[in-house]
Design an enzyme around this catalytic site. Structure first.
Site, PDB file in Angstrom:
ATOM      1  N   LYS A  87       0.800  -1.231   0.000  1.00 29.00           N
ATOM      2  CA  LYS A  87       0.000   0.000   0.000  1.00 29.00           C
ATOM      3  C   LYS A  87       0.829   1.276   0.000  1.00 29.00           C
ATOM      4  O   LYS A  87       0.424   2.264  -0.597  1.00 29.00           O
ATOM      5  CB  LYS A  87      -1.013  -0.003   1.135  1.00 29.00           C
ATOM      6  CG  LYS A  87      -0.413   0.174   2.502  1.00 29.00           C
ATOM      7  CD  LYS A  87      -1.485   0.003   3.582  1.00 29.00           C
ATOM      8  CE  LYS A  87      -0.885   0.294   4.927  1.00 29.00           C
ATOM      9  NZ  LYS A  87      -1.440  -0.524   6.000  1.00 29.00           N
TER      10      LYS A  87
ATOM     11  N   ARG B 260      -7.781  -0.288  17.052  1.00 25.55           N
ATOM     12  CA  ARG B 260      -8.208  -0.085  15.680  1.00 25.55           C
ATOM     13  C   ARG B 260      -9.125  -1.265  15.378  1.00 25.55           C
ATOM     14  O   ARG B 260     -10.045  -1.501  16.163  1.00 25.55           O
ATOM     15  CB  ARG B 260      -7.007   0.045  14.731  1.00 25.55           C
ATOM     16  CG  ARG B 260      -7.392   0.867  13.476  1.00 25.55           C
ATOM     17  CD  ARG B 260      -6.230   1.083  12.516  1.00 25.55           C
ATOM     18  NE  ARG B 260      -5.952  -0.126  11.734  1.00 25.55           N
ATOM     19  CZ  ARG B 260      -5.025  -0.174  10.771  1.00 25.55           C
ATOM     20  NH1 ARG B 260      -4.293   0.898  10.487  1.00 25.55           N
ATOM     21  NH2 ARG B 260      -4.813  -1.287  10.092  1.00 25.55           N
TER      22      ARG B 260
HETATM   23  C1  LIG Z   1      -0.579  -1.289   6.540  1.00 24.49           C
HETATM   24  C2  LIG Z   1      -0.866  -2.559   7.199  1.00 24.49           C
HETATM   25  C3  LIG Z   1       0.168  -3.481   7.408  1.00 24.49           C
HETATM   26  C4  LIG Z   1       1.613  -3.198   7.067  1.00 24.49           C
HETATM   27  O1  LIG Z   1       2.134  -2.288   7.989  1.00 24.49           O
HETATM   28  P1  LIG Z   1       3.689  -1.882   7.982  1.00 24.49           P
HETATM   29  O2  LIG Z   1       3.884  -1.167   9.243  1.00 24.49           O
HETATM   30  O3  LIG Z   1       3.884  -1.030   6.770  1.00 24.49           O
HETATM   31  O4  LIG Z   1       4.465  -3.143   7.899  1.00 24.49           O
HETATM   32  C5  LIG Z   1      -0.170  -4.695   7.999  1.00 24.49           C
HETATM   33  N1  LIG Z   1      -1.442  -4.968   8.366  1.00 24.49           N
HETATM   34  C6  LIG Z   1      -2.455  -4.110   8.169  1.00 24.49           C
HETATM   35  C7  LIG Z   1      -3.821  -4.486   8.611  1.00 24.49           C
HETATM   36  C8  LIG Z   1      -2.203  -2.878   7.596  1.00 24.49           C
HETATM   37  O5  LIG Z   1      -3.214  -2.017   7.418  1.00 24.49           O
END
Ligand SMILES: *Cc1c(COP(=O)(O)O)cnc(C)c1O
Length: 359
Positions: free
Chosen positions: A40, A135
């Protein structure tokens, strides 16, 4: 003819992304953990996604359906997951573009199951548990009942439990909170009468535990974005040994260099964004303006690569620097590189004003 890409630009080093992915997938594999590569922060850039796959990730994940739809077109040969909880209205599209998704709401699970049955598929589901970060996720006391019910839905395949920490509440993964998740998974397995293949133990904030050899046995998966892309764990933002910290570089042109005071002259009202600025008096100093602003990146998260350059701040289209101690000195027309932090990278990838250049 020399083709020079426009400025500002984000230079993406695909070899460094691949290398970082390799280091982390190898480290994880030693502990029996698979890595889901999270795309993302790059808006699912196709070449960055290919670099993750070349680096050994076994699944890819993104928070947006439009990004997953583009990844699907690439036929990368590994499963795709939706990270952000889908809404019931998205069920048919989720089932079409993703092999699986992270979920916490019965109404959505019901909709996903129906959409999957209609499409002749089984959609994989990881049930999210909130271990305190506040969250997404089921509160632990609802997990058993929801898991038992979800496991019975005809269109779904319950893969296991997962959690997300250090995102909203800043809660750090520990042996205790991940241990609670593992314990819950054992109880769910007893209730559904089969072993569950996935225990998704968090994002790049869990890397600290992996690196220290303290990730509890029972965690089978980590979902890693920032750790791979920027080479740091995300609890204290410590570098991952051996990883590249500069797979991404933002470059901007110097438009003005002048000696000026460091405190504005006149009465101070609000700045362009409604804040009331505060200034430290550095005396007369050498200031540079770069053609890079808040429409392009999160300016607070930029680390100058050029020795002696300091970020003072900026506005929509301007980045202000103190270049008094720049070595070598900075001149108009120079192109200055910066290493972006997570927010700056996210904004730069998203901004149509920033050219993306592959290296
Ligand atoms: C963005 C996201 C991740 C990845 O997070 P990083 O800190 O970039 O490794 C993993 N799980 C969920 C649910 C996310 O939204």
């Amino acid at each position: 003819m020399v083709v020079v890409s426009p400025l500002p630009r984000l230079v993406i080093d695909l070899d460094k992304i691949r290398y970082n992915a390799q280091i982390l997938t190898a480290l994880a594999r030693q502990r029996g953990v698979e890595v889901m590569g999270v795309t993302k922060v790059t808006c699912a850039h196709p070449d960055a996604a290919r670099a993750l796959v070349a680096g050994g990730v076994s699944k890819l994940a993104d928070s947006r359906l439009s990004n997953l739809a583009r990844l699907r077109e690439l036929n990368l040969g590994i499963p795709l997951y939706l990270l952000r909880l889908p809404g019931p209205s998205q069920a048919a599209e989720v089932v079409a573009v993703a092999d699986g998704s992270l979920n916490s709401e019965p109404a959505t699970l019901q909709a996903l199951s129906q959409a999957a049955v209609a499409a002749g598929r089984r959609h994989k589901v990881v049930l999210m548990v909130d271990l305190g970060d506040l969250r997404e996720g089921l509160w632990p006391d609802q997990v058993l009942e929801t898991a038992r019910w979800a496991a019975g839905l005809p269109g779904l395949e319950l893969e296991g439990l997962g959690t997300n920490l250090t995102c909203y509440g800043g809660v750090i993964p520990t042996v205790e909170n991940l241990g609670r998740l593992i314990e819950l998974q054992r109880r769910v397995e007893a209730v559904v009468e089969r072993p569950l293949p996935v225990l998704s133990g968090g994002n790049s904030s869990s890397l600290q535990m992996l690196l220290a050899g303290r990730l509890p046995a029972g965690v089978t998966q980590l979902r890693l974005g920032e750790g791979i892309m920027l080479g740091r764990e995300t609890v204290a933002r410590q570098p991952i040994p051996g990883a590249h910290l500069d797979a991404f570089r933002l470059e901007a042109e110097v438009l003005e260099v002048k000696e000026k005071p460091s405190v504005p002259i006149g009465e101070i009202g609000q700045d362009a964004f409604g804040g009331t600025p505060v200034f430290t008096d550095r005396g007369i100093h050498r200031r540079a303006i770069c053609g890079l602003g808040r429409q392009d990146a999160d300016l607070g998260g930029l680390v100058p690569v050029h020795r002696g350059v300091e970020v003072l701040g900026g506005s929509s289209d301007h980045l202000l620097l103190d270049v008094t101690r720049a070595d070598p000195p900075v001149a108009v027309g120079d192109v200055l590189p910066f290493v972006p932090g997570y927010g700056a990278l996210l904004a730069a990838m998203t901004s149509p004003y920033v050219a993306k250049v592959l290296r």
